[in-house]
Design a protein around this motif. Structure first.
Motif, PDB file in Angstrom:
ATOM      1  N   PRO A  52       4.932   8.894   4.729  1.00 26.55           N
ATOM      2  CA  PRO A  52       4.023   9.756   3.753  1.00 26.55           C
ATOM      3  C   PRO A  52       3.839  11.170   4.825  1.00 26.55           C
ATOM      4  O   PRO A  52       3.907  11.191   5.792  1.00 26.55           O
ATOM      5  CB  PRO A  52       2.875   8.824   3.872  1.00 26.55           C
ATOM      6  N   VAL A  53       3.691  12.170   3.950  1.00 27.74           N
ATOM      7  CA  VAL A  53       3.333  13.425   4.515  1.00 27.74           C
ATOM      8  C   VAL A  53       2.182  13.909   3.852  1.00 27.74           C
ATOM      9  O   VAL A  53       1.677  13.913   2.620  1.00 27.74           O
ATOM     10  CB  VAL A  53       4.646  14.438   4.032  1.00 27.74           C
ATOM     11  N   LEU A  54       1.176  14.247   4.823  1.00 30.48           N
ATOM     12  CA  LEU A  54      -0.035  14.596   4.660  1.00 30.48           C
ATOM     13  C   LEU A  54      -0.062  16.140   4.474  1.00 30.48           C
ATOM     14  O   LEU A  54       0.062  16.851   5.514  1.00 30.48           O
ATOM     15  CB  LEU A  54      -1.284  14.245   5.370  1.00 30.48           C
ATOM     16  N   ARG A  55      -0.501  16.654   3.131  1.00 34.16           N
ATOM     17  CA  ARG A  55      -0.801  18.185   3.048  1.00 34.16           C
ATOM     18  C   ARG A  55      -2.182  18.740   3.322  1.00 34.16           C
ATOM     19  O   ARG A  55      -2.799  18.220   2.605  1.00 34.16           O
ATOM     20  CB  ARG A  55      -0.049  18.965   1.856  1.00 34.16           C
ATOM     21  N   THR A  56      -2.448  19.164   4.345  1.00 33.93           N
ATOM     22  CA  THR A  56      -4.054  19.521   4.890  1.00 33.93           C
ATOM     23  C   THR A  56      -4.713  20.613   3.967  1.00 33.93           C
ATOM     24  O   THR A  56      -3.490  21.377   3.391  1.00 33.93           O
ATOM     25  CB  THR A  56      -4.001  19.556   6.108  1.00 33.93           C
ATOM     26  N   GLY A  57      -5.656  20.623   3.780  1.00 40.74           N
ATOM     27  CA  GLY A  57      -6.558  21.588   3.218  1.00 40.74           C
ATOM     28  C   GLY A  57      -6.084  23.157   4.027  1.00 40.74           C
ATOM     29  O   GLY A  57      -6.176  24.100   3.137  1.00 40.74           O
TER      30      GLY A  57
END
Length: 80
Positions: free
Chosen positions: A14-19
């Motif tokens: 998984p890849v989290l795209r931050t705010g």
């Protein structure tokens, strides 16, 4: 936002795209050689042109919890 990309071992991670626009992924890294393979947990944070020599990200509480779960999930198999 979460998406998945292939890790070094071919599995989807998984890849989290931050705010703040960073992409953070957690995978396991296995180094063969020596007496026994070495297992590590790898954290990747995307860079942007304006970063210079500093790499950083800021996380919302929800993003931090999600990232902590991913790190914990990878730490168990890496410790075996």
């Amino acid at each position: 936002m979460v998406r998945e990309t292939p890790g070094r071992d071919g599995r989807r991670s998984p890849v989290l795209r931050t705010g703040c626009g960073r992409e953070v992924s957690v995978t396991r890294l296995r180094v063969d050689g020596g007496q026994a393979p070495i297992e590590r947990v790898s954290l990747s944070i995307s860079c942007q042109d304006h970063d210079g020599e500093r790499l950083w990200t800021s996380l919302t509480p929800d993003e931090a919890r999600r990232l902590a779960r991913w790190l914990f999930d990878q730490a168990g198999p890496a410790a075996r």
